[in-house]
Scaffold this motif. Structure first.
Motif, PDB file in Angstrom:
ATOM      1  N   ALA A 170       0.756  -1.226  -0.297  1.00  0.00           N
ATOM      2  CA  ALA A 170       0.036   0.006   0.027  1.00  0.00           C
ATOM      3  C   ALA A 170       0.675   1.175  -0.111  1.00  0.00           C
ATOM      4  CB  ALA A 170      -0.961   0.197   1.145  1.00  0.00           C
ATOM      5  N   GLY A 171       0.765   1.971  -0.919  1.00  0.00           N
ATOM      6  CA  GLY A 171       1.277   3.440  -1.059  1.00  0.00           C
ATOM      7  C   GLY A 171       0.571   4.417  -0.506  1.00  0.00           C
ATOM      8  N   LEU A 172       1.147   4.891   0.621  1.00  0.00           N
ATOM      9  CA  LEU A 172       0.341   6.041   1.624  1.00  0.00           C
ATOM     10  C   LEU A 172       1.157   7.188   2.157  1.00  0.00           C
ATOM     11  CD1 LEU A 172      -2.311   6.704   2.982  1.00  0.00           C
ATOM     12  CD2 LEU A 172      -1.451   5.113   4.722  1.00  0.00           C
ATOM     13  N   LYS A 173       0.898   8.337   1.880  1.00  0.00           N
ATOM     14  CA  LYS A 173       1.520   9.315   2.834  1.00  0.00           C
ATOM     15  C   LYS A 173       0.540  10.410   2.967  1.00  0.00           C
ATOM     16  CE  LYS A 173       4.401  12.184   0.228  1.00  0.00           C
ATOM     17  NZ  LYS A 173       3.671  13.541   0.307  1.00  0.00           N
ATOM     18  N   ALA A 174       1.264  11.436   3.907  1.00  0.00           N
ATOM     19  CA  ALA A 174       0.174  12.639   4.021  1.00  0.00           C
ATOM     20  C   ALA A 174       0.671  13.735   2.854  1.00  0.00           C
ATOM     21  CB  ALA A 174       0.399  13.381   5.409  1.00  0.00           C
ATOM     22  N   GLY A 175      -0.322  14.684   2.556  1.00  0.00           N
ATOM     23  CA  GLY A 175      -0.092  15.666   1.750  1.00  0.00           C
ATOM     24  C   GLY A 175      -0.487  15.567   0.371  1.00  0.00           C
ATOM     25  N   PRO A 176      -0.197  16.116  -0.579  1.00  0.00           N
ATOM     26  CA  PRO A 176      -0.431  15.851  -2.030  1.00  0.00           C
ATOM     27  C   PRO A 176      -0.114  14.523  -2.682  1.00  0.00           C
ATOM     28  CG  PRO A 176       0.463  18.147  -2.111  1.00  0.00           C
ATOM     29  CD  PRO A 176       0.910  17.160  -0.604  1.00  0.00           C
ATOM     30  N   VAL A 177      -1.041  13.835  -3.135  1.00  0.00           N
ATOM     31  CA  VAL A 177      -0.935  12.327  -3.633  1.00  0.00           C
ATOM     32  C   VAL A 177      -0.986  12.385  -5.147  1.00  0.00           C
ATOM     33  CG1 VAL A 177      -0.765  11.350  -1.421  1.00  0.00           C
ATOM     34  CG2 VAL A 177      -3.116  11.630  -2.894  1.00  0.00           C
ATOM     35  N   ASN A 178      -2.160  13.219  -5.643  1.00  0.00           N
ATOM     36  CA  ASN A 178      -2.536  13.305  -7.164  1.00  0.00           C
ATOM     37  C   ASN A 178      -2.597  14.730  -7.569  1.00  0.00           C
ATOM     38  OD1 ASN A 178      -4.424  10.775  -5.887  1.00  0.00           O
ATOM     39  ND2 ASN A 178      -3.886  10.386  -7.955  1.00  0.00           N
ATOM     40  N   CYS A 179      -2.038  14.819  -8.727  1.00  0.00           N
ATOM     41  CA  CYS A 179      -1.875  16.439  -9.338  1.00  0.00           C
ATOM     42  C   CYS A 179      -3.244  16.604  -9.755  1.00  0.00           C
ATOM     43  CB  CYS A 179      -1.077  16.164 -10.605  1.00  0.00           C
ATOM     44  SG  CYS A 179       0.925  16.135 -10.012  1.00  0.00           S
ATOM     45  N   ALA A 180      -3.272  17.933  -9.695  1.00  0.00           N
ATOM     46  CA  ALA A 180      -4.487  18.656 -10.373  1.00  0.00           C
ATOM     47  C   ALA A 180      -4.416  18.722 -11.902  1.00  0.00           C
ATOM     48  CB  ALA A 180      -4.452  20.104  -9.805  1.00  0.00           C
ATOM     49  N   SER A 181      -5.108  18.509 -12.600  1.00  0.00           N
ATOM     50  CA  SER A 181      -5.176  18.716 -14.006  1.00  0.00           C
ATOM     51  C   SER A 181      -6.529  19.323 -14.524  1.00  0.00           C
ATOM     52  CB  SER A 181      -4.919  17.276 -14.498  1.00  0.00           C
ATOM     53  OG  SER A 181      -6.074  16.217 -14.619  1.00  0.00           O
ATOM     54  N   ARG A 182      -6.339  19.615 -15.796  1.00  0.00           N
ATOM     55  CA  ARG A 182      -7.685  20.085 -16.670  1.00  0.00           C
ATOM     56  C   ARG A 182      -7.125  19.909 -18.162  1.00  0.00           C
ATOM     57  NH1 ARG A 182      -9.738  25.508 -14.427  1.00  0.00           N
ATOM     58  NH2 ARG A 182      -9.354  24.700 -12.647  1.00  0.00           N
ATOM     59  N   GLY A 183      -8.254  20.041 -18.983  1.00  0.00           N
ATOM     60  CA  GLY A 183      -7.941  20.030 -20.453  1.00  0.00           C
ATOM     61  C   GLY A 183      -8.382  21.406 -20.799  1.00  0.00           C
ATOM     62  N   ILE A 184      -7.414  22.037 -21.899  1.00  0.00           N
ATOM     63  CA  ILE A 184      -7.721  23.247 -22.212  1.00  0.00           C
ATOM     64  C   ILE A 184      -7.977  23.063 -23.607  1.00  0.00           C
ATOM     65  CG2 ILE A 184      -5.276  24.053 -22.471  1.00  0.00           C
ATOM     66  CD1 ILE A 184      -6.149  26.864 -21.894  1.00  0.00           C
ATOM     67  N   LYS A 185      -9.189  23.599 -24.281  1.00  0.00           N
ATOM     68  CA  LYS A 185      -9.248  23.678 -25.545  1.00  0.00           C
ATOM     69  C   LYS A 185      -9.183  24.827 -26.164  1.00  0.00           C
ATOM     70  CE  LYS A 185     -12.737  21.110 -27.056  1.00  0.00           C
ATOM     71  NZ  LYS A 185     -14.188  20.621 -27.353  1.00  0.00           N
ATOM     72  N   LEU A 186      -8.348  25.315 -27.117  1.00  0.00           N
ATOM     73  CA  LEU A 186      -8.161  26.585 -27.573  1.00  0.00           C
ATOM     74  C   LEU A 186      -8.586  26.427 -29.099  1.00  0.00           C
ATOM     75  CD1 LEU A 186      -4.481  26.954 -26.400  1.00  0.00           C
ATOM     76  CD2 LEU A 186      -6.218  28.174 -25.793  1.00  0.00           C
ATOM     77  N   ARG A 187      -9.594  27.487 -29.439  1.00  0.00           N
ATOM     78  CA  ARG A 187     -10.034  27.315 -31.021  1.00  0.00           C
ATOM     79  C   ARG A 187      -9.758  28.719 -31.495  1.00  0.00           C
ATOM     80  NH1 ARG A 187     -13.614  24.856 -34.081  1.00  0.00           N
ATOM     81  NH2 ARG A 187     -14.604  26.415 -35.742  1.00  0.00           N
ATOM     82  N   PHE A 188      -9.068  28.624 -32.697  1.00  0.00           N
ATOM     83  CA  PHE A 188      -8.718  29.746 -33.563  1.00  0.00           C
ATOM     84  C   PHE A 188      -9.436  30.045 -34.716  1.00  0.00           C
ATOM     85  CE2 PHE A 188      -5.002  28.057 -31.106  1.00  0.00           C
ATOM     86  CZ  PHE A 188      -4.422  29.162 -30.842  1.00  0.00           C
ATOM     87  N   GLU A 189      -9.982  31.192 -34.799  1.00  0.00           N
ATOM     88  CA  GLU A 189     -10.821  31.439 -36.005  1.00  0.00           C
ATOM     89  C   GLU A 189     -10.084  32.678 -36.975  1.00  0.00           C
ATOM     90  OE1 GLU A 189     -15.098  31.811 -35.096  1.00  0.00           O
ATOM     91  OE2 GLU A 189     -14.592  31.035 -32.996  1.00  0.00           O
TER      92      GLU A 189
END
Length: 382
Positions: A170-189
């Motif tokens: 078992a992997g276990l620790k206090a503090g951040p364990v998974n990163c924040a993430s998000r997809g960005i969609k850039l549309r050029f017209e």
């Protein structure tokens, strides 16, 4: 051991049934109905349906007043074609339980079976089968559902299997364990033109070609660094599929990743600024949107202490392993409600990676995961 061989055989059969019928985020109707049927046989004090979409929760009440412990798993599968060749492979083309959520659900089903046989001494246990983890929308939908207000926990726990760690470690620790993430969609017209006269139009090609390496160049450090950032270009398209038209429109899709939510806010600001500069320089209109938004997942020390004691009591080896990990998890939403912690149960050092077409959940983890959750529940609630 709270489970007989007959119990384990039935749990394996459940896992394989779930595996054969994968449903992606937001479409988990069959899976939810299957889980509801399994939970009904465990006779909880209450079953809450339709949480945040297709979510299901079973409530096991103790004999005395006390805190509420929430244990959460995920219902959804992935839009990936399975290529394991197993007898119980996915029967749904293009979809597969290639992250192990079928196994996580089975671990909670085992936990429900044990709680059916022995209720907690005090307080209550909420077993949450959450929808839509893979696209980051499920935890937010559950938490904002009015029906969840009555289930609000004092402590929250979860697990995820993790290839690369020894089986059952078992992997276990206090503090951040998974990163924040998000997809960005850039549309050029811009403006299309005849391919023989591209100068009469406004093509997004130069801006896109220049911007993609600039965005990728924002990546720095490793996930253990406080200022870690990673930008991955995941998709791009440009104009029509034709030889006679110079393109007028295009899109870049990228995934932004940071160790913390604060870091994500800064990275988004930078990515937007660079994209706007590239568009303005080339006379293009730019619009952008965000998708698959995950907060970072951080383990609270007091919740980690509960899991560490349970792991030690059950003789399950544990340590910080390679945490934090780059991958994201929407369990991070629950830390805003109460102290929360997730541990990562090893699937084997040479096991196929998560989201790989040849991945399959190791069934040996079912009793291990369940007994850790049960020990944590008994230690806190009796």
């Amino acid at each position: 051991m709270p489970f007989s061989q007959e119990d384990l055989d039935q749990l394996v059969a459940l896992r394989r049934s779930l595996h054969r019928h994968p449903e992606v985020s937001g479409q988990e109707q069959w899976t939810a109905a299957k889980i509801e049927d399994v939970l009904a046989r465990c006779q909880p004090d209450r079953i809450v349906k339709g949480l945040g979409g297709h979510g299901v929760a079973a409530v096991f009440q103790g004999n005395e007043q006390g805190p509420t412990l929430l244990v959460r798993c995920e219902l959804d599968a992935l839009p990936i074609e399975e290529k394991t060749g197993l007898a119980y492979s996915s029967e749904i083309p293009g979809k597969g339980h290639l992250c192990g959520h079928d196994g996580h659900m089975t671990i909670l089903a085992a936990t429900a079976l044990a709680l059916h046989r022995q209720r907690p001494g005090r307080g209550r246990v909420v077993l949450l089968f959450q929808p839509a983890e893979e696209d980051g929308s499920g935890a937010a939908a559950v938490v904002s559902d009015p029906a969840f207000a009555d289930l609000s926990p004092d402590l929250a726990f979860s697990l995820h299997n993790l290839p690369g760690l020894p089986l059952g470690f078992a992997g276990l620790k206090a503090g951040p364990v998974n990163c924040a993430s998000r997809g960005i969609k850039l549309r050029f017209e811009g403006k299309t033109a005849h391919a023989s006269q591209p100068e009469t139009g406004v093509s997004p090609m130069p801006a896109m070609a220049a911007l993609m390496p600039v965005l990728s160049g924002l990546s720095k450090g490793t996930q253990a660094d406080p200022d870690f950032t990673l930008v991955t270009i995941t998709h791009a398209w440009l104009g029509e599929e034709a030889f006679g038209i110079a393109p007028g429109d295009g899109e870049i899709w990228a995934t932004l990743r940071t160790l913390t939510d604060d870091g994500m806010a800064s990275l988004c600001e930078t990515a937007e600024r660079l994209s706007q500069e590239a568009a303005k320089t080339r006379g293009l209109h730019l619009s952008f949107s965000y998708h698959d938004v995950f907060d970072h997942c951080e383990n609270a020390p007091e919740a980690v202490a509960v899991l560490e004691q349970a792991l030690a009591d059950e003789g399950v080896p544990f340590g910080p392993a390679n945490l934090p990990m780059r991958a994201s998890e929407d369990f991070g939403r629950f830390r805003k409600l109460c102290p929360a912690a997730m541990f990562f149960l090893g699937s084997g050092e040479d096991h196929p990676a998560l989201h790989n077409p040849d991945y399959d959940f190791p069934e040996e983890l079912i009793p291990i995961g369940a007994k850790v959750f049960l020990r944590a529940i008994r230690n806190q609630l009796g």
